[in-house]
Scaffold this active site. Structure first.
Site, short mmCIF file in Angstrom:
data_model
loop_
_atom_site.label_atom_id
_atom_site.label_comp_id
_atom_site.label_asym_id
_atom_site.label_seq_id
_atom_site.Cartn_x
_atom_site.Cartn_y
_atom_site.Cartn_z
N LYS A 1 2.17 -2.82 6.70
CA LYS A 1 2.63 -2.57 5.33
C LYS A 1 4.08 -2.08 5.32
O LYS A 1 4.85 -2.44 4.41
CB LYS A 1 1.71 -1.57 4.64
CG LYS A 1 0.29 -2.09 4.41
CD LYS A 1 0.26 -3.40 3.63
CE LYS A 1 -1.16 -3.83 3.30
NZ LYS A 1 -1.21 -5.11 2.57
N TYR B 1 -2.48 -0.74 10.21
CA TYR B 1 -2.35 -1.03 8.78
C TYR B 1 -1.01 -0.54 8.24
O TYR B 1 -0.30 -1.27 7.54
CB TYR B 1 -3.50 -0.36 8.03
CG TYR B 1 -3.63 -0.78 6.58
CD1 TYR B 1 -4.14 -2.03 6.23
CD2 TYR B 1 -3.25 0.08 5.56
CE1 TYR B 1 -4.27 -2.41 4.91
CE2 TYR B 1 -3.37 -0.29 4.23
CZ TYR B 1 -3.88 -1.53 3.91
OH TYR B 1 -4.00 -1.91 2.59
N SER C 1 0.85 -1.19 0.00
CA SER C 1 0.00 0.00 0.00
C SER C 1 0.87 1.22 0.00
O SER C 1 2.04 1.18 0.42
CB SER C 1 -0.89 0.00 1.25
OG SER C 1 -1.57 1.22 1.40
#
Length: 254
Positions: free
Chosen positions: A163, A159, A146
């Site tokens: 990542k 998150y 991402s």
């Protein structure tokens, strides 16, 4: 004069494994690889949806086979990779988002996100590489990361953490496996219009924030990632390993 030739984007004769293939980015990746000539093994937990993707790819002239699998079950995942590999290409698009302010993150949400987005990704990539090394074959291994693997964002501490870790994992694996001709890279999208992103996109304030960050002025579509997936999988990116391809409409440019 002999002109240089563009390396082929075709994947004829290559076998590809795509996780999270029942919807969203994984579905788009599977369709793109099949269109480029790969024989695609589709993996996801949702059997009915997965079989619909399989049937649609076959109806369009591509080669696809569905395998129901939860990749967080490491033993089952390793068995599938060993039984149906080696895979020349891997696109790991299985992912989970449980967003919240960092002060409100629960251990359960943290563990669930890390289990799929990082732990499963780590061991899946290792198992695919192990099969290639045993067979003496090169390959291209791609994890869908991402833009949040390169920046931060509100409500995205967990998150962004997994990542960012995925990016570091990619660099180290690429260094170890380069002597075997195995390339390891990440694909880093911005917000893409998928079922996973819909909850964020339907919030007017969040949508306005997203569009203010994407310099091209629109949310990404699945089709925006299909060309990059084929590029990373094919000989066209033969000199790329241990790095990332950011498809973010300018978000991380500043």
């Amino acid at each position: 004069m002999m002109l240089p030739r563009t390396p082929s984007f075709r994947l004829d004769g290559r076998r590809a494994l795509v996780t999270g293939a029942s919807s969203g980015i994984g579905l788009g990746a599977a369709a793109a690889l099949a269109e480029a000539g790969a024989e695609v093994t589709l993996v996801a937990r949702r059997v009915a949806e997965l079989e619909r993707v399989q049937d649609a790819i076959r109806a369009s002239g591509g080669s696809a086979e569905a395998r129901a699998l939860d990749i967080t079950d490491l033993a089952a995942m390793a068995a599938v990779v060993a039984a149906h590999g080696p895979f020349d290409v891997m696109v790991n698009s299985a992912g989970l988002a449980r967003h919240s302010p960092a002060l409100d993150t629960t251990p359960e949400d943290y563990d669930a996100a890390m289990a799929l987005n990082l732990r499963a990704a780590y061991f899946l990539t290792r198992e695919v590489a192990r099969g290639l090394i045993a067979a003496g074959k090169p390959g291209s291994l791609i994890n869908v990361s991402s833009q949040m693997g390169h920046v931060g964002g509100p409500d995205r501490a967990v998150y962004s953490a997994n990542k960012h870790a995925l990016e570091g994992m990619t660099k180290s694996m690429a260094l170890e496996w380069a002597p075997h001709g195995i390339r390891v890279n990440t694909l880093c999208p911005t917000f893409i219009r998928t079922p996973l992103a819909e909850q964020t996109l339907k919030d007017p304030a969040r949508r306005a924030w997203i569009l203010s960050k994407i310099k091209l002025g629109r949310v990404g579509e699945i089709e925006d990632l299909m060309g990059p997936v084929v590029f990373l999988a094919s000989d066209a990116s033969a000199m790329m390993t241990g790095t990332h391809l950011i498809v973010d409409g300018g978000w991380t440019a500043g």
